[in-house]
Design a protein around this motif. Sequence first.
Motif, PDB file in Angstrom:
ATOM      1  N   ASN A   1       0.871  -1.230   0.044  1.00 22.61           N
ATOM      2  CA  ASN A   1       0.053   0.060  -0.056  1.00 22.61           C
ATOM      3  C   ASN A   1       0.818   1.196   0.040  1.00 22.61           C
ATOM      4  OD1 ASN A   1      -2.406  -1.347   0.222  1.00 22.61           O
ATOM      5  ND2 ASN A   1      -2.281  -1.797   2.328  1.00 22.61           N
ATOM      6  N   ASP A   2       0.391   2.439  -0.499  1.00 20.64           N
ATOM      7  CA  ASP A   2       1.138   3.759  -0.168  1.00 20.64           C
ATOM      8  C   ASP A   2       1.157   3.974   0.815  1.00 20.64           C
ATOM      9  OD1 ASP A   2       2.545   5.670  -1.007  1.00 20.64           O
ATOM     10  OD2 ASP A   2       0.716   6.881  -1.805  1.00 20.64           O
TER      11      ASP A   2
ATOM     12  N   ARG B   1       7.496   9.101   4.911  1.00 19.49           N
ATOM     13  CA  ARG B   1       7.987  10.026   4.046  1.00 19.49           C
ATOM     14  C   ARG B   1       8.884  11.132   4.879  1.00 19.49           C
ATOM     15  NH1 ARG B   1       7.302  10.904  -1.196  1.00 19.49           N
ATOM     16  NH2 ARG B   1       4.998  10.095  -1.110  1.00 19.49           N
TER      17      ARG B   1
ATOM     18  N   LEU C   1       3.678   5.993   2.437  1.00 17.67           N
ATOM     19  CA  LEU C   1       4.662   7.004   2.781  1.00 17.67           C
ATOM     20  C   LEU C   1       3.977   8.110   3.373  1.00 17.67           C
ATOM     21  CD1 LEU C   1       7.019   6.811  -0.300  1.00 17.67           C
ATOM     22  CD2 LEU C   1       7.594   6.240   1.999  1.00 17.67           C
ATOM     23  N   ASP C   2       2.818   8.514   2.898  1.00 21.92           N
ATOM     24  CA  ASP C   2       2.012   9.765   3.588  1.00 21.92           C
ATOM     25  C   ASP C   2       1.247   9.557   4.644  1.00 21.92           C
ATOM     26  OD1 ASP C   2       3.709  11.685   1.997  1.00 21.92           O
ATOM     27  OD2 ASP C   2       2.232  11.064   0.247  1.00 21.92           O
TER      28      ASP C   2
END
Length: 89
Positions: free
Chosen positions: A27-28, A71, A30-31
């Motif tokens: 999954n994304d 991030r 980073l944020d």
Amino acid sequence: MANFELDDLVRLLASCAGVEEEFDLNNDVLDTEFVDLGYDSLALLEVAGQVSREYGVPMPDNAPEYMLTPRAAIDFINELFAATTAKAV
């Protein structure tokens, strides 16, 4: 160390949390805020200590304030690493 990357962060989070389970890199993330990933400021403080010991990057006591997402943590650590490297030259 050329760059501190997500894999480095994941490894340190796993060792500091004392669990084998890592957050899902498919999954994304980073944020995504660490609190939403299940990590509190104490875990981030432990990560900061590990970064300092393993990589020789001095970390301020308030490092978790700058490391709210993966991030942000990676960017913050890399900025400190660059500053430390620049001073050494």
